[in-house]
Design a protein around this motif. Structure first.
Motif, mmCIF file in Angstrom:
data_model
loop_
_atom_site.group_PDB
_atom_site.id
_atom_site.type_symbol
_atom_site.label_atom_id
_atom_site.label_comp_id
_atom_site.label_asym_id
_atom_site.label_seq_id
_atom_site.Cartn_x
_atom_site.Cartn_y
_atom_site.Cartn_z
ATOM 1 N N ASN A 135 0.976 -1.038 0.065
ATOM 2 C CA ASN A 135 -0.194 0.002 0.126
ATOM 3 C C ASN A 135 0.930 1.356 -0.171
ATOM 4 O OD1 ASN A 135 0.797 0.581 2.655
ATOM 5 N ND2 ASN A 135 -0.728 -0.612 3.421
ATOM 6 N N ALA A 136 0.148 2.366 -0.336
ATOM 7 C CA ALA A 136 0.926 3.685 -0.241
ATOM 8 C C ALA A 136 1.886 4.037 0.845
ATOM 9 C CB ALA A 136 0.111 4.862 -0.479
ATOM 10 N N ASP A 137 1.326 3.495 2.174
ATOM 11 C CA ASP A 137 2.173 3.894 3.366
ATOM 12 C C ASP A 137 3.537 2.881 3.518
ATOM 13 O OD1 ASP A 137 2.530 5.188 5.942
ATOM 14 O OD2 ASP A 137 1.937 2.978 6.756
ATOM 15 N N GLN A 138 3.439 1.590 2.887
ATOM 16 C CA GLN A 138 4.280 0.824 2.982
ATOM 17 C C GLN A 138 5.586 1.243 2.007
ATOM 18 O OE1 GLN A 138 2.009 -2.729 2.273
ATOM 19 N NE2 GLN A 138 2.177 -3.510 4.454
ATOM 20 N N ALA A 139 5.130 1.524 1.043
ATOM 21 C CA ALA A 139 6.049 2.049 -0.252
ATOM 22 C C ALA A 139 6.909 3.153 0.319
ATOM 23 C CB ALA A 139 5.362 2.508 -1.502
ATOM 24 N N THR A 140 6.144 4.079 1.118
ATOM 25 C CA THR A 140 6.955 5.318 1.410
ATOM 26 C C THR A 140 7.920 5.130 2.577
ATOM 27 O OG1 THR A 140 4.847 6.602 0.920
ATOM 28 C CG2 THR A 140 6.368 7.704 2.476
ATOM 29 N N ARG A 141 7.421 4.351 3.519
ATOM 30 C CA ARG A 141 8.108 3.692 4.561
ATOM 31 C C ARG A 141 9.515 2.918 4.087
ATOM 32 N NH1 ARG A 141 3.836 0.906 7.729
ATOM 33 N NH2 ARG A 141 5.054 0.342 9.565
ATOM 34 N N LEU A 142 9.282 2.233 3.055
ATOM 35 C CA LEU A 142 10.508 1.564 2.470
ATOM 36 C C LEU A 142 11.398 2.448 1.928
ATOM 37 C CD1 LEU A 142 8.600 -1.679 0.959
ATOM 38 C CD2 LEU A 142 10.538 -1.722 2.738
ATOM 39 N N LYS A 143 10.841 3.469 1.246
ATOM 40 C CA LYS A 143 11.869 4.373 0.627
ATOM 41 C C LYS A 143 12.420 5.279 1.816
ATOM 42 C CE LYS A 143 13.307 7.892 -2.212
ATOM 43 N NZ LYS A 143 14.153 7.398 -3.089
ATOM 44 N N ASP A 144 11.807 5.664 2.844
ATOM 45 C CA ASP A 144 12.486 6.174 4.005
ATOM 46 C C ASP A 144 13.574 5.547 4.516
ATOM 47 O OD1 ASP A 144 10.864 8.259 3.239
ATOM 48 O OD2 ASP A 144 9.407 8.211 5.089
ATOM 49 N N ALA A 145 13.414 4.136 4.527
ATOM 50 C CA ALA A 145 14.421 3.329 4.959
ATOM 51 C C ALA A 145 15.858 3.152 4.271
ATOM 52 C CB ALA A 145 14.090 1.943 5.519
ATOM 53 N N GLY A 146 15.644 3.727 2.960
ATOM 54 C CA GLY A 146 16.868 3.620 2.109
ATOM 55 C C GLY A 146 16.673 2.671 1.042
ATOM 56 N N LEU A 147 15.436 2.036 0.735
ATOM 57 C CA LEU A 147 15.094 1.004 -0.401
ATOM 58 C C LEU A 147 15.239 1.754 -1.703
ATOM 59 C CD1 LEU A 147 14.602 -1.988 -0.798
ATOM 60 C CD2 LEU A 147 12.166 -1.247 -1.359
ATOM 61 N N ASP A 148 16.257 1.184 -2.722
ATOM 62 C CA ASP A 148 16.349 1.787 -3.983
ATOM 63 C C ASP A 148 15.439 1.485 -4.783
ATOM 64 O OD1 ASP A 148 18.633 3.470 -3.283
ATOM 65 O OD2 ASP A 148 19.543 1.513 -2.962
ATOM 66 N N TYR A 149 15.093 -0.053 -4.982
ATOM 67 C CA TYR A 149 14.193 -0.569 -6.131
ATOM 68 C C TYR A 149 13.018 -1.441 -5.263
ATOM 69 C CZ TYR A 149 17.586 0.647 -9.612
ATOM 70 O OH TYR A 149 18.491 1.346 -10.463
ATOM 71 N N TYR A 150 11.995 -1.457 -5.939
ATOM 72 C CA TYR A 150 10.938 -2.357 -5.621
ATOM 73 C C TYR A 150 10.808 -3.050 -7.142
ATOM 74 C CZ TYR A 150 7.422 -4.798 -3.146
ATOM 75 O OH TYR A 150 6.523 -5.579 -2.419
ATOM 76 N N ASN A 151 11.017 -4.589 -6.813
ATOM 77 C CA ASN A 151 10.546 -5.364 -8.010
ATOM 78 C C ASN A 151 8.933 -5.845 -7.744
ATOM 79 O OD1 ASN A 151 10.641 -8.859 -8.406
ATOM 80 N ND2 ASN A 151 10.992 -7.494 -10.061
ATOM 81 N N HIS A 152 8.248 -5.618 -8.877
ATOM 82 C CA HIS A 152 6.741 -6.218 -8.951
ATOM 83 C C HIS A 152 6.701 -6.335 -10.302
ATOM 84 C CE1 HIS A 152 3.252 -6.683 -6.764
ATOM 85 N NE2 HIS A 152 2.556 -5.984 -7.468
ATOM 86 N N ASN A 153 6.650 -7.813 -10.704
ATOM 87 C CA ASN A 153 6.404 -7.905 -12.144
ATOM 88 C C ASN A 153 5.003 -7.939 -12.538
ATOM 89 O OD1 ASN A 153 9.190 -8.589 -12.277
ATOM 90 N ND2 ASN A 153 9.133 -10.537 -12.041
ATOM 91 N N LEU A 154 4.985 -7.604 -13.999
ATOM 92 C CA LEU A 154 3.451 -7.713 -14.634
ATOM 93 C C LEU A 154 3.303 -9.126 -15.075
ATOM 94 C CD1 LEU A 154 3.099 -4.512 -16.345
ATOM 95 C CD2 LEU A 154 2.253 -5.053 -14.262
ATOM 96 N N ASP A 155 4.530 -9.920 -15.365
ATOM 97 C CA ASP A 155 4.627 -11.432 -15.573
ATOM 98 C C ASP A 155 4.101 -11.757 -17.197
ATOM 99 O OD1 ASP A 155 5.784 -12.146 -13.430
ATOM 100 O OD2 ASP A 155 4.191 -12.756 -12.400
ATOM 101 N N THR A 156 2.966 -11.360 -17.513
ATOM 102 C CA THR A 156 2.516 -11.382 -18.986
ATOM 103 C C THR A 156 1.322 -10.536 -19.263
ATOM 104 O OG1 THR A 156 1.658 -13.398 -20.390
ATOM 105 C CG2 THR A 156 0.730 -13.095 -18.023
ATOM 106 N N SER A 157 0.868 -10.808 -20.532
ATOM 107 C CA SER A 157 -0.019 -9.610 -21.003
ATOM 108 C C SER A 157 -1.281 -9.801 -20.250
ATOM 109 C CB SER A 157 -0.497 -10.084 -22.483
ATOM 110 O OG SER A 157 -1.246 -11.033 -22.399
ATOM 111 N N ARG A 158 -2.188 -8.442 -20.112
ATOM 112 C CA ARG A 158 -3.222 -8.484 -19.444
ATOM 113 C C ARG A 158 -4.285 -9.709 -19.870
ATOM 114 N NH1 ARG A 158 -6.359 -4.589 -16.973
ATOM 115 N NH2 ARG A 158 -5.116 -2.813 -16.830
ATOM 116 N N GLU A 159 -4.417 -9.873 -21.091
ATOM 117 C CA GLU A 159 -5.239 -11.122 -21.404
ATOM 118 C C GLU A 159 -4.951 -12.244 -20.889
ATOM 119 O OE1 GLU A 159 -3.875 -8.593 -23.442
ATOM 120 O OE2 GLU A 159 -4.343 -8.480 -25.370
#
Ligand code: SAM
Ligand code: DTB
Ligand code: SF4
Length: 334
Positions: A135-159
């Motif tokens: 969620n938005a809050d978790q993403a911000t806290r990770l950024k504040d702790a010094g996280l550089d990248y977040y991996n989250h794959n779309l994996d395949t086409s929407r269909e």
């Protein structure tokens, strides 16, 4: 203009369907405009919580829905993570990626992952995590702790997505990417080929990634590693040329992104991998293991780099960040 995110699916299809040598040549030409031709970024992966995942991704050894014979492991100790990160750094890795088999991190997991980010970052490594939906809050806290990248794959086409995963929808992935972007984190997002999808789906995946509001800085292109006990165990092997074509269209449409050869490298020959580098791939995972499956291993990769005259990219940002932090400390101590 080369760097654009308004690609149409038709344009990408036209690129994909060119004669193979034209496609690879074009990808290599574009690659050389934005990157040093013989440099490869090297990341290391570590599973910080393994197996018993509530999601039903049909390719995954870690889903609790299938019997893949995987030994599950609860959250591992932060000290152990630091040890592994130091070892990876000493072997020349510049980014340390930590993955957990969660649908999303629970509130009780947050102090654990935040501490880990701080500690790994303090070693001078770039940090990356992949923990499922945020969620938005978790993403911000990770950024504040010094996280550089977040991996989250779309994996395949929407269909094709509902054929592969039924416990979440494509838009859930896009929502997490939105939170990650809003928090100011760099996005690492890619997908898997060889799931039994069509050429149209591979083009659709790259189209989705290339038209995100900000293109992902890093784009892993995984080749399915068939896992015993999962529904995709007996999927017909994808022709390597199709994997290379996918890499090439990723390079052409996302010229400033690192395109990563991820899962599946272990099963490929040196010449297959050389072709992938020719098509614009410029990042790999090093080490004997990915999350749960074997990887090429340091020795094999050193040999490959030697044969091809490749070198590992040096860390770019972190030492300067550390220098800035040190300076700030000196200033505030005055
Ligand atoms: N649980 C988190 C999630 O799914 O977002 C993070 C870890 S998950 C294992 C990360 C990615 O690994 C998946 O999105 C998928 O692209 C890739 N992956 C997992 N199992 C794979 C397999 N057997 N072969 C190829 N790629 C795989
Ligand atoms: C990504 O796209 N590939 C990596 C990383 N992100 C986390 C994971 C590959 C996992 C391969 C299967 C396994 O080892 O379990
Ligand atoms: Fe869980 Fe990630 Fe595996 Fe899907 S890919 S089952 S979310 S660990």
């Amino acid at each position: 203009m080369l760097h654009r995110n308004d690609w149409t699916r038709q344009e990408i299809q036209t690129l994909y369907q060119q004669p193979f040598l034209d496609l690879v040549f074009q990808a290599q030409q574009i690659h050389r405009q934005f990157f040093k031709p013989n440099e490869i970024q090297v990341s290391t992966l570590l599973s910080i919580k393994t197996g018993k995942c509530p999601e039903d991704c049909k390719y995954c050894s870690q889903s609790a829905h299938y019997d893949s014979n995987l030994e599950a492991e609860k959250r591992i100790a932060v000290e152990k993570v630091i040890q592994e990160a130091k070892a990876a750094r000493d072997l020349g890795s510049t980014r340390f990626c930590m993955g957990a088999a969660w649908r999303n991190p629970h509130e009780r997991d947050m102090p654990y992952v935040l501490e880990m980010v701080r500690e790994v970052k303090a070693l001078g490594l770039e940090t990356c995590m992949t923990l499922g939906m945020l969620n938005a809050d978790q993403a911000t806290r990770l950024k504040d702790a010094g996280l550089d990248y977040y991996n989250h794959n779309l994996d395949t086409s929407r269909e094709y997505y509902p054929n592969i995963i039924s416990t979440r929808v494509f838009d859930d992935r896009l929502n997490t990417l939105q939170h990650v972007r809003d928090a100011g984190l760099n996005i690492c997002s890619g997908g898997i080929v060889g799931l039994g999808e069509s050429e149209h789906d591979r083009i659709g995946l790259i189209h989705e990634l290339a038209t995100l509001p900000i293109q992902p800085k890093s784009v892993p292109i995984n080749l399915l590693v068939p896992i015993q006990g999962t529904p995709l165990e007996h999927t017909e092997k994808l022709d390597v040329i199709e994997w290379i074509r996918t890499i090439a269209i990723a390079r052409i449409t996302m010229p400033k992104s690192y395109i990563r050869l991820s899962a599946g490298r272990e099963s490929l020959s040196d010449s297959d991998q050389a072709l992938a580098f020719m098509a614009g791939a410029n990042s790999i995972f090093s080490g004997e293991k990915l999350l749960t499956t074997p990887n090429a291993g340091q020795g094999k990769d050193q040999q490959l780099f030697g044969k091809l005259g490749l070198r590992a990219e040096k860390a770019k940002t972190d030492h300067s960040d550390l220098a800035i932090d040190a300076m700030a400390e000196l200033i505030s101590a005055d």
